[in-house]
Design a protein around this motif. Structure first.
Motif, PDB file in Angstrom:
ATOM      1  N   HIS A 190      -5.751   4.501   1.548  1.00 53.71           N
ATOM      2  CA  HIS A 190      -5.849   5.421   2.694  1.00 53.71           C
ATOM      3  C   HIS A 190      -4.870   5.090   3.821  1.00 53.71           C
ATOM      4  CE1 HIS A 190      -9.250   7.179   0.683  1.00 53.71           C
ATOM      5  NE2 HIS A 190      -9.770   5.981   0.557  1.00 53.71           N
ATOM      6  N   ASP A 219      -3.301   8.339   4.987  1.00 55.08           N
ATOM      7  CA  ASP A 219      -4.248   9.059   5.851  1.00 55.08           C
ATOM      8  C   ASP A 219      -4.205   8.516   7.279  1.00 55.08           C
ATOM      9  OD1 ASP A 219      -5.224  10.656   3.752  1.00 55.08           O
ATOM     10  OD2 ASP A 219      -6.833   9.249   3.285  1.00 55.08           O
ATOM     11  N   ARG A 228      -5.092  18.905   3.864  1.00 57.17           N
ATOM     12  CA  ARG A 228      -6.305  18.251   4.389  1.00 57.17           C
ATOM     13  C   ARG A 228      -6.208  18.003   5.892  1.00 57.17           C
ATOM     14  NH1 ARG A 228      -5.928  13.632   0.833  1.00 57.17           N
ATOM     15  NH2 ARG A 228      -6.397  12.454   2.707  1.00 57.17           N
ATOM     16  N   PHE A 266      -2.450  17.024   0.076  1.00 54.91           N
ATOM     17  CA  PHE A 266      -2.626  15.961   1.072  1.00 54.91           C
ATOM     18  C   PHE A 266      -2.408  16.524   2.476  1.00 54.91           C
ATOM     19  CE2 PHE A 266      -0.597  12.880   3.902  1.00 54.91           C
ATOM     20  CZ  PHE A 266      -1.546  11.859   3.930  1.00 54.91           C
ATOM     21  N   ARG A 274      -3.094  10.468  10.678  1.00 59.85           N
ATOM     22  CA  ARG A 274      -3.991  10.626  11.833  1.00 59.85           C
ATOM     23  C   ARG A 274      -3.330  10.133  13.106  1.00 59.85           C
ATOM     24  NH1 ARG A 274      -8.099   9.690   8.048  1.00 59.85           N
ATOM     25  NH2 ARG A 274      -7.946   7.434   8.200  1.00 59.85           N
TER      26      ARG A 274
END
Length: 132
Positions: free
Chosen positions: A81, A84, A115, A112, A88
């Protein structure tokens, strides 16, 4: 434990290793990558000790739009992750802008990005001049 840093300073060897780990041809130009990172608006990187294992950078006009470029994670670290978390963190930097754009070079990465709220334009294709 992965540490995230906001720095634009990297060695040629660090960037070359990371970019070549994902088979990106820009890794063959580490001196340009160093300069490019320094000239970027935002750079967020992921580290395992002294090893650079992931990176995202953004280019922005500071008012209306940012372009995300170079989201990559060393294959040995994928699945943790890291991508991710990098996404973020960079999106938080650009919350106030009207647009944040990304140009996926691999269609497999589109889910990806979706999302995180990215959507494809109808009848829109990215275009590029390549000088490698």
């Amino acid at each position: 434990m992965i540490e995230y840093r906001e720095s634009k300073e990297f060695s040629e060897a660090q960037l070359e290793r990371l970019f070549l780990s994902v088979q990106w041809e820009s890794g063959r130009h580490p001196e340009r990558l160093v300069q490019g990172m320094r000239n970027s608006t935002e750079v967020i990187s992921a580290w395992d000790g002294s090893r650079l294992v992931g990176l995202v950078r953004g280019l922005s006009d500071g008012a209306t739009v940012a372009f995300l470029h170079y989201l990559l994670v060393d294959p040995a670290y994928q699945g943790q992750h890291i991508g991710d978390e990098l996404m973020r963190r960079i999106l938080a930097k650009y919350e106030q802008l009207l647009y944040v754009k990304i140009m996926p070079s691999d269609p497999k990465t589109i889910p990806f990005y979706a999302r995180f709220g990215f959507a494809q334009y109808d009848q829109y294709s990215a275009m590029v001049i390549k000088r490698m």
